[in-house]
Write an enzyme that holds these catalytic residues in place. Sequence first.
Site, PDB file in Angstrom:
ATOM      1  N   ASN A 108      -9.368   1.735   2.901  1.00  0.00           N
ATOM      2  CA  ASN A 108     -10.460   2.007   3.840  1.00  0.00           C
ATOM      3  C   ASN A 108     -11.801   1.541   3.287  1.00  0.00           C
ATOM      4  OD1 ASN A 108     -12.304   4.557   3.185  1.00  0.00           O
ATOM      5  ND2 ASN A 108     -10.259   4.988   2.386  1.00  0.00           N
ATOM      6  N   GLU A 131       0.691   4.082   1.345  1.00  0.00           N
ATOM      7  CA  GLU A 131       0.900   4.696   2.665  1.00  0.00           C
ATOM      8  C   GLU A 131       1.966   3.944   3.459  1.00  0.00           C
ATOM      9  OE1 GLU A 131      -1.238   5.362   6.928  1.00  0.00           O
ATOM     10  OE2 GLU A 131      -2.590   5.391   5.200  1.00  0.00           O
ATOM     11  N   HIS A 156       0.858  -1.186   0.000  1.00  0.00           N
ATOM     12  CA  HIS A 156       0.000   0.000   0.000  1.00  0.00           C
ATOM     13  C   HIS A 156       0.895   1.237   0.000  1.00  0.00           C
ATOM     14  CE1 HIS A 156      -2.846   3.081   1.332  1.00  0.00           C
ATOM     15  NE2 HIS A 156      -3.798   2.266   0.906  1.00  0.00           N
TER      16      HIS A 156
END
Length: 318
Positions: free
Chosen positions: A231, A132, A130
Amino acid sequence: MHKPKITLHLCAPRGFCAGVDRAIQVVEEALRRYGAPVYVRHEIVHNRFVVDTLKEKGAIFVEELDEVPATDQPVIFSAHGVPKHVPETAEGRNLLYLDATCPLVSKVHKEAILHERRGREIVLIGHAGHPEVEGTMGQLPAGAITLIETPEDARAFTPRDAGNLAWISQTTLSVDDTAEMVEILKERFPQITGPQKGDICYATTNRQEAVKAVAPKVERMLVVGAPNSSNSRRLVEVAERNGCAKATLIRRAAEIDWDDLAGISDIGLTAGASAPEVLVEEVVEALRERFEVKLEVVTTAEEDITFLLPRTLREQAA
C-alpha cells in the site's frame, strides 16, 4: 541562519489502519498475557520500526513454523493472512496460535472459499509473492485461483468456462489500476461475479484519495513506509500519476534526500497503513530543522473503524 520557507501538505488519513493497529495489539496483548517470548510468523506488518520495537519487547519473528521449537508459548500469524496449511500445521504440532489476519483480508478468503463451493473459477487481482496473495491463494487447492497482475494478464486470461467466473483482489492495490483490470474482465466476461463493494480496503482507498487531493499542489511527495509494503508503494505511484513531479518512499527521516528538496516550496507528506505516526512526526521535525514550515493538513475522510481482538484474547480478558 535564514531558513527557506516551505508549505508542508500533510495528508489525512495516513498511517496505521485498523487492521495494522489490531495486529500490533495482538502481539502486545499476547506478550502481556503469556510473557516473552511469543513467536510471530513473518513480519506482523510491513514496517521494520514496528518489528524492531516488538522484538525489544520479546517477540521472535520466524519465516516458517518449523523454526518454532516445541513450546506452550503462542505463535501469531501476521496481518496479511496465511495459507490454510499453516494453521493445520500448528494444530498438528499442538501449538497455541493466534490469528492476527486483518478482518478485511479474512473477508477475501471467505469470498474465495464461497466462490469455489459454488463451482466458480476464480481470478485474483494482486501481486505475485506478496504474503497476502499467498495467503488468499493458499485457501484453496493449487490451480483453483488464477493470479492477474496487469491489464495485459486480464486481456490474455483464458478461463475454462467464461460463464462461470468470479474475481477477487488483494486489499492493498491501486484503486485505479484494479478498476482498469476489472473493466477489462467485465468487458471480456460480462457474467463475471465480483465482490459487492470491492475488496480494496477502506484504508488503502482513503490514503490514495488523500494523496490524489494533495499531489497537484506539491512538487515533491514523501511517503513514509517500507519498501515491501504494497500500500505504501502504491501511494508513490498515485502521487506521480496525479500531478506530483516526484514521489519518494522513505522508511524514516534519515532517508530524506535533502538535495532533492532544494528550491522546492511545496512538499506533500503521507504514510502507508503500516507506518506509525511517530515516524511521520520525525519527518516533520527534520523538515522544521531545515525549513520554515507552514503546515497544512488536507483531510479527505474521517476514520473511526476498529476491529476486535481474536476471541481467545478477548475471552481471557473477560
